[in-house]
Design a protein around this motif. Structure first.
Motif, PDB file in Angstrom:
ATOM      1  N   THR A 212       0.850  -1.703  -0.202  1.00 42.04           N
ATOM      2  CA  THR A 212       0.032   0.106   0.076  1.00 42.04           C
ATOM      3  C   THR A 212       1.054   1.013   0.260  1.00 42.04           C
ATOM      4  O   THR A 212       0.570   2.256  -0.549  1.00 42.04           O
ATOM      5  CB  THR A 212      -0.622  -0.112   1.186  1.00 42.04           C
ATOM      6  N   LYS A 213       1.498   1.413   0.953  1.00 37.91           N
ATOM      7  CA  LYS A 213       2.861   2.418   0.968  1.00 37.91           C
ATOM      8  C   LYS A 213       3.839   2.157  -0.725  1.00 37.91           C
ATOM      9  O   LYS A 213       3.606   3.938  -1.034  1.00 37.91           O
ATOM     10  CB  LYS A 213       3.753   2.499   1.895  1.00 37.91           C
ATOM     11  N   LEU A 214       4.138   1.779  -0.777  1.00 37.14           N
ATOM     12  CA  LEU A 214       4.522   1.528  -2.426  1.00 37.14           C
ATOM     13  C   LEU A 214       3.565   2.286  -3.317  1.00 37.14           C
ATOM     14  O   LEU A 214       4.079   3.567  -4.255  1.00 37.14           O
ATOM     15  CB  LEU A 214       5.016   0.258  -2.814  1.00 37.14           C
TER      16      LEU A 214
ATOM     17  N   ALA B 187      -9.471   1.220  -0.547  1.00 35.74           N
ATOM     18  CA  ALA B 187      -8.555   1.955  -0.989  1.00 35.74           C
ATOM     19  C   ALA B 187      -9.074   3.643  -1.383  1.00 35.74           C
ATOM     20  O   ALA B 187      -9.759   3.623  -2.580  1.00 35.74           O
ATOM     21  CB  ALA B 187      -7.969   1.470  -1.929  1.00 35.74           C
ATOM     22  N   GLN B 188      -8.409   4.622  -1.348  1.00 33.17           N
ATOM     23  CA  GLN B 188      -8.808   6.160  -2.227  1.00 33.17           C
ATOM     24  C   GLN B 188      -8.145   6.484  -2.716  1.00 33.17           C
ATOM     25  O   GLN B 188      -6.484   6.895  -2.898  1.00 33.17           O
ATOM     26  CB  GLN B 188      -8.947   7.111  -1.667  1.00 33.17           C
ATOM     27  N   TRP B 189      -8.014   7.404  -4.271  1.00 32.23           N
ATOM     28  CA  TRP B 189      -7.706   7.091  -5.492  1.00 32.23           C
ATOM     29  C   TRP B 189      -8.288   8.438  -5.501  1.00 32.23           C
ATOM     30  O   TRP B 189      -9.446   8.948  -5.408  1.00 32.23           O
ATOM     31  CB  TRP B 189      -7.651   6.505  -6.514  1.00 32.23           C
ATOM     32  N   PRO B 190      -7.482  10.012  -5.716  1.00 31.41           N
ATOM     33  CA  PRO B 190      -8.060  10.928  -6.431  1.00 31.41           C
ATOM     34  C   PRO B 190      -9.128  10.904  -7.552  1.00 31.41           C
ATOM     35  O   PRO B 190     -10.311  12.019  -7.795  1.00 31.41           O
ATOM     36  CB  PRO B 190      -6.936  11.445  -6.967  1.00 31.41           C
ATOM     37  N   SER B 191      -8.684   9.741  -8.606  1.00 31.54           N
ATOM     38  CA  SER B 191      -9.996   9.808  -9.851  1.00 31.54           C
ATOM     39  C   SER B 191      -9.854   8.520 -10.240  1.00 31.54           C
ATOM     40  O   SER B 191      -8.965   7.695 -10.060  1.00 31.54           O
ATOM     41  CB  SER B 191      -9.809  10.228 -10.826  1.00 31.54           C
ATOM     42  N   LEU B 192     -11.074   7.914 -11.191  1.00 30.44           N
ATOM     43  CA  LEU B 192     -11.256   7.283 -11.529  1.00 30.44           C
ATOM     44  C   LEU B 192     -10.222   6.652 -12.111  1.00 30.44           C
ATOM     45  O   LEU B 192      -9.130   5.744 -13.214  1.00 30.44           O
ATOM     46  CB  LEU B 192     -12.229   6.838 -11.810  1.00 30.44           C
TER      47      LEU B 192
END
Length: 110
Positions: free
Chosen positions: A26-28, A52-57
């Motif tokens: 996850t850190k990587l 897990a969060q991401w800024p966008s798809l």
């Protein structure tokens, strides 16, 4: 904002190795691929669930080239899983965000 819900079916007895390698992986992913990090939960059915969060798809779906020196961490995590990879349960695009970092405390004005 995108949330990806992942399920990990860990081989019995390998839970500690999984958690260690999951944290490293996850850190990587955070460092190399633009994620916003992840939280790991333990389900009542014995499986692990990650949020897990991401800024966008678009950022999530970008081609992710794993540098050679990072493959070992991912492979260690995968080796602890019954099917060798997590199952993506959901990709959730944020609609309304009312999540808080702390619990509510009513302020008494008297």
């Amino acid at each position: 904002m995108l949330a990806v819900i992942l399920e990990f079916d860990v081989i019995d007895g390998m839970e500690e190795q999984f958690k260690t390698s999951w944290a490293e992986t996850t850190k990587l992913i955070y460092q190399h691929f633009g994620s916003l990090g992840s939280r790991l939960h333990h389900s009542e059915n014995g499986k692990f669930i990650a949020y897990a969060q991401w800024p966008s798809l678009d950022v999530y779906e970008n081609d992710h080239y794993w540098p050679v020196d990072t493959n070992q961490a991912r492979d260690r995590m995968r080796s602890t899983l019954k099917i060798g990879k997590p199952t993506v349960l959901h990709k959730l695009i944020l609609d309304t965000d009312l999540l808080k970092a702390t619990t509510y405390t009513a302020v008494n004005s008297n």
